[in-house]
Design a protein around this motif. Structure first.
Motif, PDB file in Angstrom:
ATOM      1  N   ALA A  35       8.075  -7.914  14.252  1.00 53.95           N
ATOM      2  CA  ALA A  35       7.659  -7.863  12.833  1.00 53.95           C
ATOM      3  C   ALA A  35       8.431  -7.043  12.189  1.00 53.95           C
ATOM      4  N   SER A  36       8.582  -7.073  10.921  1.00 55.65           N
ATOM      5  CA  SER A  36       9.351  -6.000   9.792  1.00 55.65           C
ATOM      6  C   SER A  36       8.210  -5.115   9.857  1.00 55.65           C
ATOM      7  N   PRO A  37       8.771  -3.757   9.350  1.00 53.69           N
ATOM      8  CA  PRO A  37       7.885  -2.609   9.164  1.00 53.69           C
ATOM      9  C   PRO A  37       6.593  -2.908   8.278  1.00 53.69           C
ATOM     10  N   SER A  38       6.884  -3.904   7.232  1.00 53.48           N
ATOM     11  CA  SER A  38       5.694  -4.074   6.347  1.00 53.48           C
ATOM     12  C   SER A  38       4.725  -5.166   6.775  1.00 53.48           C
ATOM     13  N   TYR A  39       4.624  -5.477   8.093  1.00 52.18           N
ATOM     14  CA  TYR A  39       3.746  -6.543   8.535  1.00 52.18           C
ATOM     15  C   TYR A  39       2.214  -6.281   8.496  1.00 52.18           C
ATOM     16  N   ALA A  40       2.070  -4.872   8.879  1.00 54.84           N
ATOM     17  CA  ALA A  40       0.994  -4.390   8.621  1.00 54.84           C
ATOM     18  C   ALA A  40       0.091  -4.677   7.189  1.00 54.84           C
ATOM     19  N   GLU A  41       0.945  -4.208   6.214  1.00 57.20           N
ATOM     20  CA  GLU A  41       0.468  -4.555   4.737  1.00 57.20           C
ATOM     21  C   GLU A  41      -0.002  -6.155   4.746  1.00 57.20           C
ATOM     22  N   ARG A  42       0.845  -7.037   5.237  1.00 56.97           N
ATOM     23  CA  ARG A  42       0.755  -8.412   5.033  1.00 56.97           C
ATOM     24  C   ARG A  42      -0.588  -8.723   5.781  1.00 56.97           C
ATOM     25  N   VAL A  43      -0.760  -8.242   7.058  1.00 58.56           N
ATOM     26  CA  VAL A  43      -1.890  -8.723   7.630  1.00 58.56           C
ATOM     27  C   VAL A  43      -3.158  -8.048   6.627  1.00 58.56           C
ATOM     28  N   GLU A  44      -3.229  -6.992   6.149  1.00 59.23           N
ATOM     29  CA  GLU A  44      -4.218  -6.424   5.324  1.00 59.23           C
ATOM     30  C   GLU A  44      -4.282  -7.412   4.360  1.00 59.23           C
ATOM     31  N   GLN A  45      -3.320  -8.007   3.451  1.00 57.26           N
ATOM     32  CA  GLN A  45      -3.189  -8.919   2.345  1.00 57.26           C
ATOM     33  C   GLN A  45      -3.869 -10.102   2.687  1.00 57.26           C
ATOM     34  N   SER A  46      -3.529 -10.493   3.967  1.00 57.08           N
ATOM     35  CA  SER A  46      -4.122 -11.877   4.471  1.00 57.08           C
ATOM     36  C   SER A  46      -5.795 -11.558   4.777  1.00 57.08           C
ATOM     37  N   ASP A  47      -6.011 -10.596   5.344  1.00 55.47           N
ATOM     38  CA  ASP A  47      -7.439 -10.114   5.496  1.00 55.47           C
ATOM     39  C   ASP A  47      -8.321 -10.033   4.135  1.00 55.47           C
ATOM     40  N   ILE A  48      -7.711  -9.620   3.153  1.00 57.59           N
ATOM     41  CA  ILE A  48      -8.378  -9.811   1.788  1.00 57.59           C
ATOM     42  C   ILE A  48      -8.535 -11.169   1.430  1.00 57.59           C
ATOM     43  N   HIS A  49      -7.468 -12.099   1.359  1.00 56.32           N
ATOM     44  CA  HIS A  49      -7.690 -13.438   1.065  1.00 56.32           C
ATOM     45  C   HIS A  49      -8.792 -14.194   1.661  1.00 56.32           C
ATOM     46  N   ILE A  50      -8.780 -13.934   3.229  1.00 60.07           N
ATOM     47  CA  ILE A  50      -9.692 -14.292   3.933  1.00 60.07           C
ATOM     48  C   ILE A  50     -11.226 -14.205   3.650  1.00 60.07           C
ATOM     49  N   ARG A  51     -11.402 -12.863   3.351  1.00 53.07           N
ATOM     50  CA  ARG A  51     -12.817 -12.091   2.834  1.00 53.07           C
ATOM     51  C   ARG A  51     -13.199 -12.988   1.753  1.00 53.07           C
ATOM     52  N   ARG A  52     -12.167 -13.196   0.480  1.00 54.77           N
ATOM     53  CA  ARG A  52     -12.512 -13.706  -0.683  1.00 54.77           C
ATOM     54  C   ARG A  52     -12.720 -15.159  -0.451  1.00 54.77           C
ATOM     55  N   ILE A  53     -12.083 -15.853   0.193  1.00 56.45           N
ATOM     56  CA  ILE A  53     -12.279 -17.448   0.465  1.00 56.45           C
ATOM     57  C   ILE A  53     -13.637 -17.669   1.204  1.00 56.45           C
ATOM     58  N   LYS A  54     -13.820 -16.867   2.167  1.00 53.69           N
ATOM     59  CA  LYS A  54     -15.251 -16.832   2.890  1.00 53.69           C
ATOM     60  C   LYS A  54     -16.205 -16.514   1.975  1.00 53.69           C
ATOM     61  N   ALA A  55     -16.216 -15.938   0.974  1.00 54.42           N
ATOM     62  CA  ALA A  55     -17.238 -15.578  -0.022  1.00 54.42           C
ATOM     63  C   ALA A  55     -17.426 -16.590  -0.924  1.00 54.42           C
ATOM     64  N   MET A  56     -16.317 -17.188  -1.093  1.00 52.53           N
ATOM     65  CA  MET A  56     -16.649 -18.460  -2.151  1.00 52.53           C
ATOM     66  C   MET A  56     -17.135 -19.723  -1.410  1.00 52.53           C
ATOM     67  N   LEU A  57     -16.737 -19.781  -0.208  1.00 51.56           N
ATOM     68  CA  LEU A  57     -17.377 -20.780   0.515  1.00 51.56           C
ATOM     69  C   LEU A  57     -18.815 -20.750   0.939  1.00 51.56           C
ATOM     70  N   HIS A  58     -19.237 -19.388   0.843  1.00 50.86           N
ATOM     71  CA  HIS A  58     -20.522 -19.257   1.322  1.00 50.86           C
ATOM     72  C   HIS A  58     -21.344 -19.445  -0.121  1.00 50.86           C
ATOM     73  N   SER A  59     -20.938 -19.190  -1.188  1.00 51.70           N
ATOM     74  CA  SER A  59     -21.246 -19.574  -2.686  1.00 51.70           C
ATOM     75  C   SER A  59     -21.670 -21.031  -2.882  1.00 51.70           C
ATOM     76  N   ASN A  60     -20.270 -21.863  -2.386  1.00 48.52           N
ATOM     77  CA  ASN A  60     -20.504 -23.196  -2.448  1.00 48.52           C
ATOM     78  C   ASN A  60     -21.396 -23.850  -1.460  1.00 48.52           C
TER      79      ASN A  60
END
Length: 345
Positions: free
Chosen positions: A312-337
């Motif tokens: 992976a490129s050096p920025s992969y850790a940042e991209r993993v964290e961004q994916s984690d943020i989106h995953i948490r947000r989507i799970k919160a919306m699914l829970h609300s739905n």
């Protein structure tokens, strides 16, 4: 697609012309099995009308148990409605799973047309076609159920001179459907289920006046439901194009309004009340969220795998964290739905 009829003591009334006896059309959804079995038990063996029923059901379900139940509980022969089937007085006809039940030229139709109000079979196509064919000989009945399929159909029956009957919402296991009819249609009778059998028997025997002309918009909608094809001219006649898309096919929607009841149609035949459109949009949004969740989780897993292998490129850790943020947000919306989604009809 046919199923064997479930027979009881058969009323020997022969097939007659479509003006000789009343047609009773019944629509129900959640809680309908119990309500229908209670209603048919009240009807006499010499009941002087034909009964056509739409019960919302899953596409993969079978009518055999329902046909057997209605025959066992009541005194009338029960059949699954067939394509081009003859309609006889004193018989009960039940819509096929995943097929609309309609009437054309005095016979039953079983079609795979576009869903209306998220359902197939749907109540509105039956009620609409019955009103066009039989006019003031039609008695429409709405029983227990979610949302508001049947409200538009009852309004059409009223406009064509028929009689409108609803189960008292306070008596219904699920009051949405009868209550929505009461909110939008001037009904003739609102009664508890225990009183409906005797009421329908009296109404079937009552004299009816002269037929009135079928309104042009009603005739057009009845034709749309019987055809599986695009029809821009018809929907242009019925309403005005609006900036919403049909959840069923992705096409543009047209807004129709008769009285206070707002509805939408696309040119391929899907139709929605406001409540049904909102419910279907919510279901589509949830489906999209699940797809997005899968893609973000796959993306995160790939990034983690690349990091573990040193590719992976050096920025992969940042991209993993961004994916984690989106995953948490989507799970919160699914829970609300999950907590707020309207039930299916």
């Amino acid at each position: 697609m046919t199923a064997p009829s479930t027979k009881k003591t058969v009323n020997t009334v022969s097939a007659t012309s479509r003006s000789d006896f009343p047609i009773i059309v019944i629509g129900t959804s959640a809680g309908g099995q119990s309500a229908l079995s209670s209603l048919v038990a009240q009807l006499p063996a010499d009941f002087p009308a034909a009964i056509l029923i739409v019960q919302h059901m899953a596409a993969t379900s079978s009518n055999e148990a329902m046909l057997r139940l209605l025959a066992d509980k009541g005194n009338l022969p029960c059949k699954q409605a067939a394509q081009h089937g003859v309609i006889r007085s004193g018989y009960i006809y039940l819509a096929q799973p995943d097929h609309h039940l309609m009437i054309s030229q005095g016979k039953t139709l079983a079609t795979k047309g576009a869903r209306e109000n998220r359902a197939r079979p749907a109540i509105d196509p039956l009620f609409r076609s019955a009103a066009v064919e039989f006019g003031n000989r039609v008695i429409g009945v709405i029983l227990t159920g979610y949302l508001d399929d049947g409200t538009s159909g009852m309004e059409v029956i009223r406009r064509c001179g028929g009689i409108c009957v609803v189960q008292d919402p306070a008596d219904a296991a699920y009051p949405d459907m009868p209550q929505n009819v009461l909110n939008h249609v001037k009904v003739d009778h609102c009664v508890p289920l225990a009183e409906m059998g005797s009421l329908l028997t009296r109404l079937a025997l009552s004299e009816r006046g002269a037929r009135i002309a079928v309104p042009a918009d009603v005739a057009v909608e009845a034709k749309i439901a019987q055809r599986v094809l695009s029809d821009l001219e018809s929907v242009d006649f019925l309403g005005t194009q609006v900036p919403f898309n049909c959840p069923g096919c992705g096409g543009v929607l047209w807004q129709m309004k008769v009285g206070e009841h707002l509805r939408f149609r696309c040119h391929t035949g899907h139709a929605y009340t406001v409540a049904a459109l909102l419910a279907e949009q919510t279901a589509k949004m949830e489906e999209t969220l699940w797809v997005a969740l899968r893609m973000f989780e796959e993306n995160k897993n790939l990034l983690v795998k690349m990091g573990a292998e040193g590719t992976a490129s050096p920025s992969y850790a940042e991209r993993v964290e961004q994916s984690d943020i989106h995953i948490r947000r989507i799970k919160a919306m699914l829970h609300s739905n999950t907590a707020n989604t309207d039930p299916l009809p």
